[in-house]
Design a protein around this motif. Sequence first.
Motif, short mmCIF file in Angstrom:
data_model
loop_
_atom_site.label_atom_id
_atom_site.label_comp_id
_atom_site.label_asym_id
_atom_site.label_seq_id
_atom_site.Cartn_x
_atom_site.Cartn_y
_atom_site.Cartn_z
N ARG A 159 -7.57 11.11 5.31
CA ARG A 159 -7.09 10.96 6.80
C ARG A 159 -7.40 9.39 6.97
NH1 ARG A 159 -3.92 12.50 8.48
NH2 ARG A 159 -3.00 10.43 8.75
N ASN A 160 -8.62 8.90 6.62
CA ASN A 160 -8.90 7.38 6.69
C ASN A 160 -7.96 6.48 5.74
OD1 ASN A 160 -10.84 8.10 8.48
ND2 ASN A 160 -12.31 8.30 7.01
N VAL A 161 -7.87 6.70 4.57
CA VAL A 161 -7.00 5.88 3.93
C VAL A 161 -5.54 6.01 4.27
CG1 VAL A 161 -6.03 5.66 1.42
CG2 VAL A 161 -8.48 6.29 1.82
N MET A 162 -4.97 7.28 4.91
CA MET A 162 -3.68 6.88 5.20
C MET A 162 -3.40 6.36 6.68
SD MET A 162 -1.49 8.55 3.40
CE MET A 162 -2.41 7.80 2.10
N ASP A 163 -4.63 6.37 7.52
CA ASP A 163 -4.48 5.44 8.68
C ASP A 163 -4.71 4.11 8.27
OD1 ASP A 163 -4.11 7.46 10.27
OD2 ASP A 163 -6.49 7.86 10.80
N LYS A 164 -5.24 3.72 7.37
CA LYS A 164 -5.54 2.36 6.77
C LYS A 164 -4.07 1.74 6.39
CE LYS A 164 -7.67 -1.61 6.37
NZ LYS A 164 -8.11 -2.34 7.74
N ILE A 165 -3.46 2.45 5.53
CA ILE A 165 -2.21 2.11 5.07
C ILE A 165 -1.04 2.01 6.17
CG2 ILE A 165 -0.10 3.04 3.69
CD1 ILE A 165 -2.12 4.49 1.62
N LYS B 198 2.20 15.40 3.93
CA LYS B 198 3.81 15.18 4.25
C LYS B 198 4.20 14.51 5.37
CE LYS B 198 7.93 18.14 4.50
NZ LYS B 198 8.64 19.44 4.40
N LYS B 199 3.48 14.98 6.63
CA LYS B 199 3.65 13.90 7.66
C LYS B 199 3.43 12.60 7.82
CE LYS B 199 3.25 17.45 11.25
NZ LYS B 199 2.58 18.22 12.42
N ASP B 200 2.24 12.09 6.84
CA ASP B 200 1.91 10.81 6.58
C ASP B 200 3.02 9.99 5.72
OD1 ASP B 200 -0.52 10.52 7.70
OD2 ASP B 200 -1.48 11.82 6.13
N TYR B 201 3.73 11.14 4.71
CA TYR B 201 4.72 10.42 3.88
C TYR B 201 5.79 10.10 4.78
CZ TYR B 201 8.44 10.18 0.25
OH TYR B 201 9.45 10.24 -0.50
N GLU B 202 6.13 11.06 5.57
CA GLU B 202 7.40 10.92 6.46
C GLU B 202 7.15 9.54 7.37
OE1 GLU B 202 7.79 14.49 8.33
OE2 GLU B 202 8.81 15.54 6.59
N ALA B 203 6.02 9.32 7.83
CA ALA B 203 5.53 8.23 8.61
C ALA B 203 5.93 6.84 8.11
CB ALA B 203 4.33 8.29 9.21
N ILE B 204 5.18 6.90 6.92
CA ILE B 204 5.30 5.76 5.92
C ILE B 204 6.57 5.33 5.71
CG2 ILE B 204 4.45 4.80 3.69
CD1 ILE B 204 1.78 6.32 4.07
N ILE B 205 7.39 6.19 5.07
CA ILE B 205 8.89 5.87 4.76
C ILE B 205 9.55 5.42 5.89
CG2 ILE B 205 11.07 7.15 4.26
CD1 ILE B 205 9.25 6.75 1.74
N HIS B 206 9.34 6.05 7.25
CA HIS B 206 10.06 5.49 8.37
C HIS B 206 9.58 3.92 8.70
CE1 HIS B 206 11.26 5.40 12.64
NE2 HIS B 206 10.23 4.79 13.08
N LEU B 207 8.29 3.70 8.37
CA LEU B 207 7.72 2.52 8.92
C LEU B 207 8.47 1.39 7.79
CD1 LEU B 207 5.84 0.74 10.52
CD2 LEU B 207 3.88 1.60 9.12
#
Length: 265
Positions: free
Chosen positions: A117-123, A154-163
């Motif tokens: 969670r912390n790493v994904m938030d930082k990315i 999965k949600k993090d991946y979708e959020a990152i692709i959107h970003l």
Amino acid sequence: MLLESLQNIGLTSYEARVFVALVKNEAATVSTLSSDSGVPSSAIYGALRKLEKKGIIEVQKTRPACYKCIPPEAAVNKLQRSFAEECDNILLELDRIYRISAQEEVEEAIWTISGVRNVMDKIIQLMGNAQEEILVLSSSMPFSMLAEKYSPLKKDYEAIIHLFNKKTCEGIKVRFVSSTENEACNLSKNIPLASIRVKTRLDLSCKLKSFVIMVDNSEILVYVITQEKENMDLKAIWTNGKEFSSTLSHLLNAEWELSKAYEHR
């Protein structure tokens, strides 16, 4: 779980237990609430006063006094608004302190981050800060594969692709050095405006699953996937120190130059 969630949005342990007991009862006296909630009578009056101050319970001045909660949806909405206002106030003050400290000269440092969670938030934060360019160097296990294998990502991946797509539409250069043709194909489909290259030199014996993300040639995050049996975790190091970032920036851009351009088939 319910009691823990109520505490996460601002109630104390006693307040949460009393509130849940009130939800179970249409109306209740102190003795009933103490019995149902397990909160000692010496502490229950304080919890009730705080709940009343928050506006999520009502009191009838009878003998003995009778209490009831407002409808759960209205109560949770009030708690959400109150929590959001407190977060806004905290953010304003912390941001003021942070800006003052950021203006002071600090020693170059490398920071560690642990936990998915912390790493994904930082990315996501790092990408959101990008003003000119994002360069990503991936390992033999692409992030898309991680997202398929570990559903919480999965949600993090979708959020990152959107970003990524948002940044490319804003005119920010997004570059990828992928490990395989398949990964490059997947990236090309999901982020059509990105520039993509494929590594020409791969150490197939290396099982290290790591990613490098560089933003504006000044901030760099390296994260490594660790796995023990069925449990997967992420650990990362991050820096915006000029000397370290400058060195890694040179190496990453050299890797980009050595890679071959991906040609979509």
